[in-house]
Structure formats: C-alpha cells, structure tokens
Design a protein around this motif. Structure first.
Motif, PDB file in Angstrom:
ATOM      1  N   MET A   1     -47.378  24.618 -64.513  1.00  0.00           N
ATOM      2  CA  MET A   1     -47.014  23.226 -64.804  1.00  0.00           C
ATOM      3  C   MET A   1     -45.477  22.925 -64.796  1.00  0.00           C
ATOM      4  O   MET A   1     -45.017  23.614 -65.618  1.00  0.00           O
ATOM      5  N   ILE A   2     -45.183  22.003 -64.425  1.00  0.00           N
ATOM      6  CA  ILE A   2     -43.544  21.854 -64.563  1.00  0.00           C
ATOM      7  C   ILE A   2     -43.198  20.927 -65.678  1.00  0.00           C
ATOM      8  O   ILE A   2     -44.024  20.080 -66.253  1.00  0.00           O
ATOM      9  N   ASP A   3     -42.152  21.194 -66.046  1.00  0.00           N
ATOM     10  CA  ASP A   3     -41.780  20.454 -67.344  1.00  0.00           C
ATOM     11  C   ASP A   3     -41.321  19.072 -67.099  1.00  0.00           C
ATOM     12  O   ASP A   3     -40.775  18.730 -66.005  1.00  0.00           O
ATOM     13  N   ARG A   4     -41.490  17.995 -68.046  1.00  0.00           N
ATOM     14  CA  ARG A   4     -41.289  16.749 -67.375  1.00  0.00           C
ATOM     15  C   ARG A   4     -39.662  16.530 -67.327  1.00  0.00           C
ATOM     16  O   ARG A   4     -39.294  15.565 -66.548  1.00  0.00           O
ATOM     17  N   THR A   5     -38.865  17.214 -68.217  1.00  0.00           N
ATOM     18  CA  THR A   5     -37.603  17.122 -67.972  1.00  0.00           C
ATOM     19  C   THR A   5     -37.230  17.503 -66.782  1.00  0.00           C
ATOM     20  O   THR A   5     -36.336  17.007 -66.094  1.00  0.00           O
ATOM     21  N   GLU A   6     -37.777  18.632 -66.172  1.00  0.00           N
ATOM     22  CA  GLU A   6     -37.188  19.280 -64.983  1.00  0.00           C
ATOM     23  C   GLU A   6     -37.483  18.348 -63.741  1.00  0.00           C
ATOM     24  O   GLU A   6     -37.046  18.441 -62.830  1.00  0.00           O
ATOM     25  N   LEU A   7     -38.835  17.774 -63.880  1.00  0.00           N
ATOM     26  CA  LEU A   7     -39.184  16.904 -62.918  1.00  0.00           C
ATOM     27  C   LEU A   7     -38.547  15.760 -62.820  1.00  0.00           C
ATOM     28  O   LEU A   7     -38.167  15.554 -61.729  1.00  0.00           O
ATOM     29  N   TRP A   8     -37.928  15.158 -63.836  1.00  0.00           N
ATOM     30  CA  TRP A   8     -37.034  13.940 -63.693  1.00  0.00           C
ATOM     31  C   TRP A   8     -35.953  14.783 -63.104  1.00  0.00           C
ATOM     32  O   TRP A   8     -35.047  13.809 -62.699  1.00  0.00           O
TER      33      TRP A   8
END
Length: 108
Positions: A1-8
């Motif tokens: 699962m990808i971190d939300r901060t990394e995704l943004w």
C-alpha cells in the motif's frame, strides 16, 4: 500500500511535469512558426502512437495470460493490410475491430 503523502507527491510531480512539457511548446515557442522539417516529422506522431498503444495488447494479451492468440494476430494483420491498401486509419480500425469481434464470436 502506498503512503498518502507519497501518492500526492507523485501526483503533483506528474502534474508539474505535464504542465512543463506543454508550456515548453505552447508557452515558450507557441507564437513562432514551426519549421517545415519539424512539421514533416510531427505528421507521423499519431501514426506511431496508435500502434505503440495496441502492439502490446496483440503480442502479449492480458486476456490470455500473455500468450499470443491467432484471432488477435489475424485482426491486427487485417487492420494493417486495410490501412496500407486504403491509406485510411479509421477504415483500418473498423475492419480490425470487425475481424476481432467476429473471430472471438466464431472461435471464442
């Protein structure tokens, strides 16, 4: 699962990169005439992009676990032949689609 901060960070980075690429051509050199040699090469962009998008689906179809199948190869050959003979990409896509659907219905 990808971190939300990394995704943004990835989304914003891709957005800035996309904007930068478009701005380089439209904002910086958009008011100048394009040289004839560049226009000659740009005519082939659509002709090269469509096969590049479709070729992996023909050679390694995910619907068949990456194994080439005769129906897709035949549809690609028909589309190539019609496009080469008639010099009409829409007609080639239509005949390729008809061949694919007919082949999947008949043999599938």
């Amino acid at each position: 699962m990808i971190d939300r901060t990394e995704l943004w960070i990835v989304i914003i980075g891709l957005g800035l990169g996309s904007f930068g690429l478009r701005f380089a051509f439209l904002g910086l050199v958009g008011d100048r005439p394009i040289p004839a040699w560049l226009m000659r090469h740009l005519r082939y962009t659509a002709v090269s992009v469509l096969p590049a998008l479709i070729a992996p689906l023909i050679v390694f179809p995910p619907a068949n676990d990456g194994q080439p199948e005769p129906v897709r190869l035949t549809a690609a050959a028909v589309a190539l032949a019609v496009g080469f003979y008639f010099k009409n990409p829409l007609l080639a896509m239509l005949f390729g689609a008809i061949t694919l659907v007919g082949g999947l219905y008949w043999f599938g």
